[in-house]
Design an enzyme around this catalytic site. Structure first.
Site: not given
Ligand code: NAP
Length: 287
Positions: A54, A98, A121
């Site tokens: 990422k 995460q 997200d």
């Protein structure tokens, strides 16, 4: 004739080139550099790889990537404090924690602390609800990537019979919802299958577009697929023989019109849509 391969790698590269231009424009016209804060707790090897990828992807397109790597025993209240400070930080447009988190930390509590306008997200209940009513700011990354693959491969979605195998909150339910919306790139008739579905092949064989997110290698075999269908394989299974999807690729590609490979299909699209959401979060700040 074997199916045309839908290359997520190629679509992701095209989209990332488009992002570079958008970010340049944001910098020039508004003095804004999109910023993504990524929080990693613990040393899970797969998570470390995801976070590293990422960061690299952000840097390549010009997004400022801010990493917080924390030890596995980091207390939950401290993590909440960190997210609250990121919520207030003007340089941070998107926040990603995460997953999975260590057992002593409540994922729900942590994810609900992220401001919905920084929830790139798309997991916050406000964003899940907005998707439901067709008002989404941020689509969850993997399903959004699937929709882009369908659109950019010229697949007709409107009026199509879509069958989704899997009903998870991160893939199955949101992709069904996205393709059901009364909007461009959607307007499909959607069926969702799961482990309690009776006679799954009777459903999958009707699908013009079959999306498989079961987490089971070869859950979908050639006799379950209609000739000429478009098959999207979301699965990522690590076997001794290597990485494989949820679809029996070699056999299904002889029946389908188009199919995504694993790796190189849906996978590269997930990070791409995270970049897209971060840029969108920065743009929403202007407005
Ligand atoms: P999940 O939470 O384990 O959900 C799997 C779903 O599939 C469940 O709803 C389950 O039904 C259903 N299912 C399992 N076996 C089935 C079968 N034989 N027939 C019908 N339904 C079945 O998984 P997930 O998080 O959605 O992920 C699915 C797969 O996608 C995994 O391999 C994951 O690694 C991969 N993935 C890839 C990406 C990417 O970026 N490429 C991103 C996310 C996930 P029940 O609800 O009845 O249990």
């Amino acid at each position: 004739m074997p199916a045309e391969i839908i290359s997520g790698k190629q679509v992701a590269e095209e989209m990332r080139e488009e992002f570079k231009e958008e970010i340049e424009k944001l910098k020039k016209e508004h003095g804004i550099t999109p910023g993504l804060a990524v929080v990693l707790v613990g040393e899970d090897p797969a998570s470390q790889v995801y976070v590293k990828n990422k960061k690299i992807a952000c840097e390549k397109v010009g997004i400022n990537s801010i990493e917080h790597r924390l030890p596995a025993d980091y207390p939950e209240d401290k993590l909440i404090e960190l997210i609250e400070s990121l919520n207030k930080d003007d340089k941070v447009h998107g926040i990603l924690v995460q997953l999975p988190l260590p057992k002593h930390i409540s994922e729900v509590k942590v994810l609900y602390t992220i401001l919905p306008e920084k929830d790139v997200d798309g997991f916050h209940p406000v964003n899940v609800g907005k998707l439901m009513i067709g008002e989404a700011d941020f689509l969850p990354c993997t399903p959004a990537g699937i929709q882009q693959l369908l659109i950019r491969s010229g697949t007709k979605i409107e009026g199509a019979e879509v069958v989704v195998v899997g009903r998870s909150n991160i893939v199955g339910k949101p992709i069904a919802n996205i393709l059901l919306q009364k909007s461009d790139g959607a307007n499909a008739t959607v069926t969702i299958c799961h482990t309690r579905t009776k006679d799954m092949p009777s459903h999958t064989k009707r699908a013009d577009i079959l999306i498989v997110a079961a987490g089971k290698p070869k859950a979908v075999t050639a006799n379950m697929v209609k000739k000429g269908a478009v098959v999207i394989d979301v699965g990522v299974n690590r076997l001794e023989s290597g990485l494989c999807g949820d679809v029996d690729f070699e056999a299904v590609k002889e029946v389908a019109a188009k199919i995504t490979p694993v790796p190189g299909g849906v996978g590269p699209m997930t990070i791409t849509m995270l970049l897209k959401n971060t840029i969108k979060a920065a743009k929403l700040r202007i407005n």
